[in-house]
Motif scaffolding. Structure first.
Motif, PDB file in Angstrom:
ATOM      1  N   ILE A  31       0.931  -1.042   0.249  1.00  0.00           N
ATOM      2  CA  ILE A  31       0.031  -0.077   0.050  1.00  0.00           C
ATOM      3  C   ILE A  31       0.936   1.139  -0.091  1.00  0.00           C
ATOM      4  O   ILE A  31       0.547   2.172  -0.758  1.00  0.00           O
ATOM      5  N   ASN A  32       1.880   1.147   0.778  1.00  0.00           N
ATOM      6  CA  ASN A  32       2.815   2.433   0.929  1.00  0.00           C
ATOM      7  C   ASN A  32       3.716   2.502  -0.299  1.00  0.00           C
ATOM      8  O   ASN A  32       3.822   3.592  -0.774  1.00  0.00           O
ATOM      9  N   LEU A  33       3.925   1.599  -0.941  1.00  0.00           N
ATOM     10  CA  LEU A  33       4.672   1.595  -2.187  1.00  0.00           C
ATOM     11  C   LEU A  33       3.698   2.270  -3.193  1.00  0.00           C
ATOM     12  O   LEU A  33       4.078   2.977  -4.108  1.00  0.00           O
ATOM     13  N   LEU A  34       2.495   1.909  -3.404  1.00  0.00           N
ATOM     14  CA  LEU A  34       1.707   2.259  -4.333  1.00  0.00           C
ATOM     15  C   LEU A  34       1.285   3.714  -3.943  1.00  0.00           C
ATOM     16  O   LEU A  34       0.875   4.442  -4.809  1.00  0.00           O
ATOM     17  N   MET A  35       1.214   4.330  -2.832  1.00  0.00           N
ATOM     18  CA  MET A  35       1.235   5.474  -2.455  1.00  0.00           C
ATOM     19  C   MET A  35       2.054   6.492  -3.159  1.00  0.00           C
ATOM     20  O   MET A  35       2.014   7.558  -3.266  1.00  0.00           O
ATOM     21  N   LEU A  36       3.243   5.962  -3.543  1.00  0.00           N
ATOM     22  CA  LEU A  36       4.068   6.771  -4.488  1.00  0.00           C
ATOM     23  C   LEU A  36       3.585   7.044  -5.887  1.00  0.00           C
ATOM     24  O   LEU A  36       4.237   7.776  -6.827  1.00  0.00           O
ATOM     25  N   VAL A  37       2.476   6.354  -6.247  1.00  0.00           N
ATOM     26  CA  VAL A  37       1.907   6.308  -7.612  1.00  0.00           C
ATOM     27  C   VAL A  37       1.635   7.934  -7.930  1.00  0.00           C
ATOM     28  O   VAL A  37       1.841   8.301  -9.117  1.00  0.00           O
ATOM     29  N   PRO A  38       0.950   8.557  -7.159  1.00  0.00           N
ATOM     30  CA  PRO A  38       0.560  10.179  -7.467  1.00  0.00           C
ATOM     31  C   PRO A  38       1.800  10.943  -7.827  1.00  0.00           C
ATOM     32  O   PRO A  38       1.743  11.571  -8.609  1.00  0.00           O
ATOM     33  N   LEU A  40       4.983   9.708  -8.727  1.00  0.00           N
ATOM     34  CA  LEU A  40       5.542   9.392  -9.927  1.00  0.00           C
ATOM     35  C   LEU A  40       4.565   9.729 -11.256  1.00  0.00           C
ATOM     36  O   LEU A  40       5.380  10.170 -12.176  1.00  0.00           O
ATOM     37  N   TYR A  41       3.515   9.708 -11.059  1.00  0.00           N
ATOM     38  CA  TYR A  41       2.576  10.073 -12.298  1.00  0.00           C
ATOM     39  C   TYR A  41       2.661  11.518 -12.481  1.00  0.00           C
ATOM     40  O   TYR A  41       2.834  11.921 -13.691  1.00  0.00           O
ATOM     41  N   MET A  42       2.760  12.355 -11.623  1.00  0.00           N
ATOM     42  CA  MET A  42       3.200  13.754 -11.845  1.00  0.00           C
ATOM     43  C   MET A  42       4.567  14.025 -12.376  1.00  0.00           C
ATOM     44  O   MET A  42       4.458  15.037 -13.171  1.00  0.00           O
ATOM     45  N   LEU A  43       5.492  13.131 -11.777  1.00  0.00           N
ATOM     46  CA  LEU A  43       6.824  13.343 -12.444  1.00  0.00           C
ATOM     47  C   LEU A  43       6.875  13.025 -13.802  1.00  0.00           C
ATOM     48  O   LEU A  43       7.401  13.874 -14.546  1.00  0.00           O
ATOM     49  N   GLN A  44       6.258  12.003 -14.462  1.00  0.00           N
ATOM     50  CA  GLN A  44       6.074  11.581 -15.766  1.00  0.00           C
ATOM     51  C   GLN A  44       5.468  12.641 -16.414  1.00  0.00           C
ATOM     52  O   GLN A  44       5.802  12.965 -17.755  1.00  0.00           O
ATOM     53  N   LEU A  45       4.310  13.256 -16.065  1.00  0.00           N
ATOM     54  CA  LEU A  45       3.505  14.045 -16.950  1.00  0.00           C
ATOM     55  C   LEU A  45       4.492  15.587 -16.864  1.00  0.00           C
ATOM     56  O   LEU A  45       4.353  15.856 -18.157  1.00  0.00           O
ATOM     57  N   TYR A  46       5.142  16.012 -15.891  1.00  0.00           N
ATOM     58  CA  TYR A  46       5.886  17.105 -16.171  1.00  0.00           C
ATOM     59  C   TYR A  46       6.966  16.757 -17.148  1.00  0.00           C
ATOM     60  O   TYR A  46       7.459  17.581 -17.873  1.00  0.00           O
ATOM     61  N   ASP A  47       7.855  15.485 -16.691  1.00  0.00           N
ATOM     62  CA  ASP A  47       8.968  15.525 -17.273  1.00  0.00           C
ATOM     63  C   ASP A  47       9.074  14.856 -18.525  1.00  0.00           C
ATOM     64  O   ASP A  47       9.885  14.832 -19.470  1.00  0.00           O
ATOM     65  N   ILE A  64      -2.066   2.986 -16.589  1.00  0.00           N
ATOM     66  CA  ILE A  64      -1.485   2.137 -15.598  1.00  0.00           C
ATOM     67  C   ILE A  64      -1.854   2.741 -14.001  1.00  0.00           C
ATOM     68  O   ILE A  64      -2.033   1.836 -13.294  1.00  0.00           O
ATOM     69  N   VAL A  65      -1.835   4.111 -13.939  1.00  0.00           N
ATOM     70  CA  VAL A  65      -2.405   4.779 -12.724  1.00  0.00           C
ATOM     71  C   VAL A  65      -3.683   4.255 -11.978  1.00  0.00           C
ATOM     72  O   VAL A  65      -3.874   3.939 -11.121  1.00  0.00           O
ATOM     73  N   GLY A 271       9.216  18.403 -12.434  1.00  0.00           N
ATOM     74  CA  GLY A 271       8.508  17.322 -12.102  1.00  0.00           C
ATOM     75  C   GLY A 271       8.881  16.780 -10.763  1.00  0.00           C
ATOM     76  O   GLY A 271       8.165  16.363  -9.862  1.00  0.00           O
ATOM     77  N   MET A 272       9.984  17.023 -10.377  1.00  0.00           N
ATOM     78  CA  MET A 272      10.574  16.510  -9.175  1.00  0.00           C
ATOM     79  C   MET A 272      10.218  17.584  -8.205  1.00  0.00           C
ATOM     80  O   MET A 272       9.932  17.247  -6.799  1.00  0.00           O
ATOM     81  N   MET A 273      10.274  18.784  -8.495  1.00  0.00           N
ATOM     82  CA  MET A 273       9.506  19.762  -7.516  1.00  0.00           C
ATOM     83  C   MET A 273       8.294  19.236  -6.838  1.00  0.00           C
ATOM     84  O   MET A 273       7.894  19.331  -5.791  1.00  0.00           O
ATOM     85  N   ILE A 274       7.441  19.078  -8.021  1.00  0.00           N
ATOM     86  CA  ILE A 274       5.843  18.719  -7.548  1.00  0.00           C
ATOM     87  C   ILE A 274       5.935  17.330  -6.787  1.00  0.00           C
ATOM     88  O   ILE A 274       5.131  17.118  -5.640  1.00  0.00           O
ATOM     89  N   ALA A 275       6.638  16.300  -7.330  1.00  0.00           N
ATOM     90  CA  ALA A 275       6.469  14.938  -6.573  1.00  0.00           C
ATOM     91  C   ALA A 275       7.021  15.149  -5.297  1.00  0.00           C
ATOM     92  O   ALA A 275       6.580  14.089  -4.480  1.00  0.00           O
ATOM     93  N   GLY A 276       8.147  16.015  -5.217  1.00  0.00           N
ATOM     94  CA  GLY A 276       8.899  15.888  -3.783  1.00  0.00           C
ATOM     95  C   GLY A 276       7.574  16.434  -2.801  1.00  0.00           C
ATOM     96  O   GLY A 276       7.709  15.891  -1.902  1.00  0.00           O
ATOM     97  N   SER A 277       6.861  17.262  -3.148  1.00  0.00           N
ATOM     98  CA  SER A 277       5.879  17.824  -2.127  1.00  0.00           C
ATOM     99  C   SER A 277       4.875  16.650  -1.912  1.00  0.00           C
ATOM    100  O   SER A 277       4.469  16.605  -0.696  1.00  0.00           O
ATOM    101  N   ILE A 278       4.587  16.042  -3.066  1.00  0.00           N
ATOM    102  CA  ILE A 278       3.645  15.003  -2.849  1.00  0.00           C
ATOM    103  C   ILE A 278       4.042  13.946  -1.848  1.00  0.00           C
ATOM    104  O   ILE A 278       3.429  13.461  -0.942  1.00  0.00           O
ATOM    105  N   ILE A 279       5.322  13.440  -2.094  1.00  0.00           N
ATOM    106  CA  ILE A 279       5.821  12.324  -1.146  1.00  0.00           C
ATOM    107  C   ILE A 279       6.033  13.082   0.161  1.00  0.00           C
ATOM    108  O   ILE A 279       5.775  11.958   1.018  1.00  0.00           O
TER     109      ILE A 279
END
Length: 566
Positions: A31-38, A40-47, A64-65, A271-279
């Protein structure tokens, strides 16, 4: 009372569901690994998507998401179901032992007859099936999130560590500042509830003598003290909970600022900027949830401590080897009885023996130890010294459930239980109508029961609707149910009229004809004509024992006296 075991029943119950907790922890990993999905999805969208402007990539990533989110939802559902069933299994494992331990405590510690342990069991189960426990499953995966942030950039990881230290400090301050107050509040809440229950139980006396106002004031003082402590603890906890929430939101925003600065320096991607905030938000969520549910955790911890103490003091005993049905020989061997909660013995150095079929009266002044002796003979109260033997076996060596059907007991204070009259007479066991009617007739209460609206099916709610004499005669029928081998009647005629006295006399004659060993405690002399022997008690000691006429003659002649030292 048994000696404490290595593990209490509560600890054994938790050990029995240990594998289920491991399963919940295993699901928590995914579950916690899948919590990374949002993130990583944001990272892929931006980058990737925005730079390549590839719709196929966007569609595939989105598909996939969606699949991963559905998987995560299923895993959370399964984890929740596991914990719900763990709570139910704990309850099923403990309910019989819990009731047994509560019962033993009520017998050995008069005044401790509160249903609080049942509430404690509910508190533990509710915490285990609530969201608060998820924080403890999710918190161990926090290093994974911090490690990912370090992979993004060392400044991200350092900032996350700082945020975690701040929130954990708030959690520790919350625990330190509220633990003692919550424990005191819980104790005073139980005392307040028990006091109110005691007042309600004696409502007739309170109403008749105008005591309500005084008792209400005393209860209110106890209740007010509980409210004050609970309010103080809640005030402190709410301040820290709000601070934790605000700090978490602030840290999530500040890491965006840090990410923006690093992106300007071309050290990370947008993308890392947004993903970092989510993580970071996901990493801090369990800590925030832990602080928010700390009150429930504190209550569950206190409940666990009280339950563990109860099971430690009154552990479940192994069923002893079955003994043959008793014949009715009863022996007291130099017994000493200290009533629960008392310091001085109520009975000391008492020796006598009763043969099968003996009918004995225990007489003596008030406070002589007569009722205490009766409770010792029944095995209800533990002995400080000596032995009570039934057919040669220690009364405490008998299986109480197996022995109970051979024992009849009528206490001074008659308690009837919620249920039908027939259930009360049958002791709430398997209902044998013929045996119920036979016991009622023997107690001379059959005709009275038939005159009630539903006869034997009349539902009792406690003692409501019955006079003292009616309760006593139904209690006598309960004591006589099933033709017991030993009957002990404590003041059996204290509430009886002439008709009831006649019915009691006939019941005693039938007991004598059946060869039942009977012990009677009474201040009324007319009951003595039905007995064969007399036990004379005074100051907790045996002053005389023998055939009825010899003891009465010795009392009349002055050979026996109730005075100290005579």
């Amino acid at each position: 009372m048994s000696q404490p075991q290595d593990k209490t029943e509560l600890q054994k119950a938790l050990a029995s569901v240990k594998r289920a907790f491991y399963s919940a922890g295993f699901f928590s990993l995914f579950i916690n690994l899948l919590m990374l999905v949002p993130a990583l999805y944001m990272l892929q969208l931006y980058d990737r998507v925005l730079t390549s402007r590839s719709e196929d990539t966007l569609y595939m990533l989105t598909l996939i998401v969606v699949i991963l989110f559905i998987t995560m939802g299923l895993l959370e559902f399964i984890r929740s179901r596991i914990l719900i069933r763990v709570g139910n299994k704990l309850d099923s494992y403990l309910n019989e032992n819990l009731f047994s331990s509560m019962f033993k405590r009520s017998v050995n510690e008069p005044g401790h007859n509160s249903p609080q342990p049942i509430h404690d069991m509910n508190s533990v189960r509710q915490f285990m099936t609530g969201n608060g426990l998820f924080a403890f499953f999710d918190a161990p995966w926090l290093p994974i999130y911090i490690g990912i942030l370090f992979l993004f950039h060392p400044w991200f990881g350092a900032f996350a560590l700082f945020a975690v230290v701040v929130l954990f400090s708030l959690a520790w301050i919350n625990e330190y500042s509220t633990k003692a107050l919550l424990a005191e509040a819980n104790t005073e809440s139980m005392q307040s509830a028990n006091y109110a229950s005691s007042c309600l139980k004696n409502a007739e006396v309170v109403a008749a003598m105008g005591m309500e106002k005084n008792l209400r004031y005393k209860w209110f003082q106890k209740h007010l003290s509980f409210l004050q402590k609970q309010s103080d603890a809640s005030d402190r906890a709410s301040v820290l909970t709000n601070m934790s929430k605000n700090f978490r939101l602030m840290f999530q925003s500040l890491i965006l600022g840090l990410g923006g600065w690093l992106a300007i320096q071309n050290e990370i991607t947008p993308g890392m900027m947004i993903a970092g905030s989510i993580i970071l938000g996901r990493a801090l969520a369990p800590v925030d949830l832990m602080i928010g549910s700390w009150k429930g955790f504190g209550q569950a911890r206190s409940a666990y401590g009280r339950l563990n103490e109860l099971f430690t003091k009154y552990p479940t005993q192994q069923e002893p080897m079955a003994l043959p049905d008793p014949e009715g020989q009863l022996f007291a061997e130099n017994i000493m009885v200290v009533p629960p909660g008392a310091q001085a013995p109520a009975v000391r150095g008492v020796n006598f023996g009763l043969d099968k079929g003996d009918m004995v009266a225990i007489i003596g002044p008030s406070g002589a130890g007569k009722s205490s002796l009766a409770r010792a003979l029944l095995g209800v109260w533990p002995l400080m010294a000596g032995k009570v033997r039934l057919d040669g076996a220690d009364i405490h060596a008998w299986d109480k459930d197996a022995l109970g059907k051979h024992i009849g007991y009528l206490p001074q204070d008659i308690e009837l239980f919620a249920g039908t009259i027939s259930e009360n007479i049958a002791r709430f066991g398997e209902l044998d109508p013929s045996a119920v009617v036979a016991a009622a007739k023997m107690a001379g209460v059959h005709e009275m029961i038939l005159r009630l609206p539903q006869g034997y099916d009349t539902v009792l709610r406690g003692d409501a609707g019955l006079s003292g004499g009616q309760r006593q005669r139904i209690g006598l029928a309960r004591a006589l149910y099933g033709n017991p081998k030993v009957v002990i009647l404590d003041e059996p005629n204290s509430n009886l009229d002439d008709q009831g006295e006649q019915a009691l006399a006939e019941a005693l004659q039938q007991l004598k004809a059946k060869g039942t060993t009977a012990v009677l405690i009474s201040h009324r002399k007319q009951i003595l004509k039905h007995v064969d022997k007399i036990i004379l008690m005074a100051d907790g000691q045996l002053r005389g024992f023998g055939p009825r006429d010899e003891v009465l003659k010795a009392l009349q002649d002055g050979t026996l006296s109730l005075g100290n030292g005579k």
